[in-house]
Design an enzyme around this catalytic site. Sequence first.
Site, PDB file in Angstrom:
ATOM      1  N   PHE A 139       0.825  -1.321   0.228  1.00 59.91           N
ATOM      2  CA  PHE A 139      -0.076   0.121  -0.035  1.00 59.91           C
ATOM      3  C   PHE A 139       1.001   1.158   0.047  1.00 59.91           C
ATOM      4  CE2 PHE A 139      -2.588   3.343   2.251  1.00 59.91           C
ATOM      5  CZ  PHE A 139      -3.692   3.105   1.364  1.00 59.91           C
ATOM      6  N   VAL A 140       0.515   2.130  -1.021  1.00 59.00           N
ATOM      7  CA  VAL A 140       1.207   3.465  -0.833  1.00 59.00           C
ATOM      8  C   VAL A 140       0.042   4.501  -0.704  1.00 59.00           C
ATOM      9  CG1 VAL A 140       2.407   5.276  -2.332  1.00 59.00           C
ATOM     10  CG2 VAL A 140       2.997   2.746  -2.567  1.00 59.00           C
ATOM     11  N   LYS A 147       4.421   7.598  -8.522  1.00 57.73           N
ATOM     12  CA  LYS A 147       5.988   8.231  -8.202  1.00 57.73           C
ATOM     13  C   LYS A 147       6.987   7.169  -8.150  1.00 57.73           C
ATOM     14  CE  LYS A 147       3.769  12.195  -6.085  1.00 57.73           C
ATOM     15  NZ  LYS A 147       3.273  12.526  -7.416  1.00 57.73           N
ATOM     16  N   GLY A 148       6.767   5.862  -8.298  1.00 61.57           N
ATOM     17  CA  GLY A 148       7.794   4.864  -8.248  1.00 61.57           C
ATOM     18  C   GLY A 148       7.835   4.170  -6.900  1.00 61.57           C
ATOM     19  N   PHE A 149       7.083   4.600  -6.030  1.00 63.33           N
ATOM     20  CA  PHE A 149       7.320   4.083  -4.540  1.00 63.33           C
ATOM     21  C   PHE A 149       6.691   2.648  -4.373  1.00 63.33           C
ATOM     22  CE2 PHE A 149       6.978   8.736  -3.291  1.00 63.33           C
ATOM     23  CZ  PHE A 149       8.417   8.994  -3.110  1.00 63.33           C
ATOM     24  N   GLY A 150       5.717   2.445  -5.108  1.00 65.57           N
ATOM     25  CA  GLY A 150       5.147   0.893  -5.100  1.00 65.57           C
ATOM     26  C   GLY A 150       6.001   0.020  -5.792  1.00 65.57           C
ATOM     27  N   ASN A 177      -9.552  -4.565  -8.764  1.00 65.09           N
ATOM     28  CA  ASN A 177      -8.372  -3.676  -8.739  1.00 65.09           C
ATOM     29  C   ASN A 177      -7.542  -3.452 -10.118  1.00 65.09           C
ATOM     30  OD1 ASN A 177      -6.455  -1.783  -7.537  1.00 65.09           O
ATOM     31  ND2 ASN A 177      -6.231  -2.966  -5.759  1.00 65.09           N
ATOM     32  N   TYR A 184       1.067  -4.670 -11.258  1.00 68.91           N
ATOM     33  CA  TYR A 184       1.948  -5.919 -11.116  1.00 68.91           C
ATOM     34  C   TYR A 184       2.419  -6.259 -12.455  1.00 68.91           C
ATOM     35  CZ  TYR A 184      -0.397  -5.940  -6.355  1.00 68.91           C
ATOM     36  OH  TYR A 184      -0.545  -5.349  -5.315  1.00 68.91           O
TER      37      TYR A 184
HETATM   38  C1  LIG Z   1      -0.750  -0.400  -6.233  1.00 65.78           C
HETATM   39  C2  LIG Z   1       0.050   0.592  -5.784  1.00 65.78           C
HETATM   40  C3  LIG Z   1       0.892  -0.070  -4.509  1.00 65.78           C
HETATM   41  C4  LIG Z   1       1.231   1.011  -6.689  1.00 65.78           C
HETATM   42  O1  LIG Z   1       1.989   1.907  -6.235  1.00 65.78           O
HETATM   43  P1  LIG Z   1       2.302   3.300  -6.886  1.00 65.78           P
HETATM   44  O2  LIG Z   1       3.536   3.963  -5.900  1.00 65.78           O
HETATM   45  O3  LIG Z   1       1.186   4.116  -7.147  1.00 65.78           O
HETATM   46  O4  LIG Z   1       3.170   2.609  -8.354  1.00 65.78           O
HETATM   47  P2  LIG Z   1       4.350   3.207  -9.046  1.00 65.78           P
HETATM   48  O5  LIG Z   1       4.332   4.662  -9.146  1.00 65.78           O
HETATM   49  O6  LIG Z   1       5.604   2.650  -8.599  1.00 65.78           O
HETATM   50  O7  LIG Z   1       3.906   2.429 -10.457  1.00 65.78           O
HETATM   51  C5  LIG Z   1       4.862   1.610 -11.309  1.00 65.78           C
HETATM   52  C6  LIG Z   1       4.144   1.525 -12.552  1.00 65.78           C
HETATM   53  O8  LIG Z   1       2.889   0.774 -12.461  1.00 65.78           O
HETATM   54  C7  LIG Z   1       1.889   1.142 -13.257  1.00 65.78           C
HETATM   55  N1  LIG Z   1       0.788   1.585 -12.638  1.00 65.78           N
HETATM   56  C8  LIG Z   1       0.886   1.969 -11.253  1.00 65.78           C
HETATM   57  N2  LIG Z   1      -0.134   2.444 -10.930  1.00 65.78           N
HETATM   58  C9  LIG Z   1      -1.169   2.490 -12.087  1.00 65.78           C
HETATM   59  C10 LIG Z   1      -2.294   3.117 -12.345  1.00 65.78           C
HETATM   60  N3  LIG Z   1      -3.160   3.529 -11.349  1.00 65.78           N
HETATM   61  N4  LIG Z   1      -2.862   2.743 -13.570  1.00 65.78           N
HETATM   62  C11 LIG Z   1      -2.060   2.454 -14.722  1.00 65.78           C
HETATM   63  N5  LIG Z   1      -0.795   1.891 -14.528  1.00 65.78           N
HETATM   64  C12 LIG Z   1      -0.579   2.026 -13.079  1.00 65.78           C
HETATM   65  C13 LIG Z   1       2.747   2.064 -14.404  1.00 65.78           C
HETATM   66  O9  LIG Z   1       3.184   1.436 -15.329  1.00 65.78           O
HETATM   67  C14 LIG Z   1       3.616   2.643 -13.369  1.00 65.78           C
HETATM   68  O10 LIG Z   1       4.622   3.376 -14.037  1.00 65.78           O
HETATM   69  P3  LIG Z   1       4.546   5.001 -14.523  1.00 65.78           P
HETATM   70  O11 LIG Z   1       3.946   5.750 -13.328  1.00 65.78           O
HETATM   71  O12 LIG Z   1       6.036   5.334 -15.050  1.00 65.78           O
HETATM   72  O13 LIG Z   1       3.575   4.752 -15.804  1.00 65.78           O
HETATM   73  C15 LIG Z   1      -0.573   1.859  -5.175  1.00 65.78           C
HETATM   74  O14 LIG Z   1      -1.304   2.314  -6.190  1.00 65.78           O
HETATM   75  C16 LIG Z   1      -1.556   1.507  -4.113  1.00 65.78           C
HETATM   76  O15 LIG Z   1      -1.158   1.361  -2.931  1.00 65.78           O
HETATM   77  N6  LIG Z   1      -2.847   1.206  -4.446  1.00 65.78           N
HETATM   78  C17 LIG Z   1      -3.902   1.253  -3.234  1.00 65.78           C
HETATM   79  C18 LIG Z   1      -3.808  -0.222  -2.570  1.00 65.78           C
HETATM   80  C19 LIG Z   1      -3.661  -1.459  -3.501  1.00 65.78           C
HETATM   81  O16 LIG Z   1      -4.209  -1.221  -4.561  1.00 65.78           O
HETATM   82  N7  LIG Z   1      -2.792  -2.239  -3.095  1.00 65.78           N
HETATM   83  C20 LIG Z   1      -2.610  -3.446  -3.705  1.00 65.78           C
HETATM   84  C21 LIG Z   1      -3.684  -4.489  -3.337  1.00 65.78           C
HETATM   85  S1  LIG Z   1      -3.328  -6.202  -4.128  1.00 65.78           S
END
Ligand SMILES: CC(C)(COP(=O)(O)OP(=O)(O)OC[C@H]1O[C@@H](n2cnc3c(N)ncnc32)[C@H](O)[C@@H]1OP(=O)(O)O)[C@@H](O)C(=O)NCCC(=O)NCCS
Length: 212
Positions: A139-140, A147-150, A177, A184
């Site tokens: 979770f972020v 921003k690349g934190f996930g 989701n 992923y």
């Molecule tokens: C899923 C989650 C952990 C991803 O973290 P994040 O910091 O937003 O992801 P990143 O910035 O590292 O993304 C890396 C890449 O993943 C893809 N990506 C991430 N979020 C995306 C979105 N909302 N839609 C499309 N692609 C996405 C993109 O390719 C992204 O690269 P880019 O931003 O350069 O295009 C975060 O969005 C989150 O906490 N979501 C809510 C909780 C959740 O869904 N947890 C997972 C439960 S299974």
Amino acid sequence: MDAPGSPLFSRIRLASPSDVPHVHKLIHQMAVFENLSHVCSTTESDLSANLFTSPPFQSFTIFILEVSPKPFPENSPHNSNPNYIPVVRILNSDHPMDDPDREIFKSEDENVVVAGFALFFPNFPAYTGRPGLFLEAIFVRKCYRRKGFGKMLLSAVAKQAVKMNYCEVFWLVLNRNVNATRFYEDMGAQILPEWRICRLAGDALQLHENDN
Ligand SMILES: CC(C)(COP(=O)(O)OP(=O)(O)OC[C@H]1O[C@@H](n2cnc3c(N)ncnc32)[C@H](O)[C@@H]1OP(=O)(O)O)[C@@H](O)C(=O)NCCC(=O)NCCS
């Protein structure tokens, strides 16, 4: 010359018992995000009683993601943790980050804010005969997404699996989701639609108390 924009320092480190209040709030935010608040009963005392009972990586383990506008101190005790050397990155953002929950998630160091977490533990995929890591939660917080934190968090878990010579990282994602699924896939994960999840819980579990 200063870097352009507003630098944001980020760090992934092992959680400790003092992180429980933040982890608890993150879990509840995650439940709200997943529309699963009605099944989220976790309390801080549940977490304190059940986490941190084994050395890191041998059982339930949490990586904490923190951000700060200032560099993390080099003499931080986290840097001398023999179990895990924190991962640190710098993001150059065009604007200072606007975090509405800053007060709730700020840490002992005034500048540092908790921005996310990953919770995982070892499993044993029998067909491979080697342990893996099961990623229970990632979770972020909303204002820090995309921003690349996930990627930083999931990479840290994957890197740990490689370091321990484990065979895989495995996790579940809700069908609805879509954003997480894209994330992923972007990380190189395979989605396995032919599998279904089975669970015994609540009354259905208690019914087995006297089974023999
Ligand atoms: C899923 C989650 C952990 C991803 O973290 P994040 O910091 O937003 O992801 P990143 O910035 O590292 O993304 C890396 C890449 O993943 C893809 N990506 C991430 N979020 C995306 C979105 N909302 N839609 C499309 N692609 C996405 C993109 O390719 C992204 O690269 P880019 O931003 O350069 O295009 C975060 O969005 C989150 O906490 N979501 C809510 C909780 C959740 O869904 N947890 C997972 C439960 S299974």
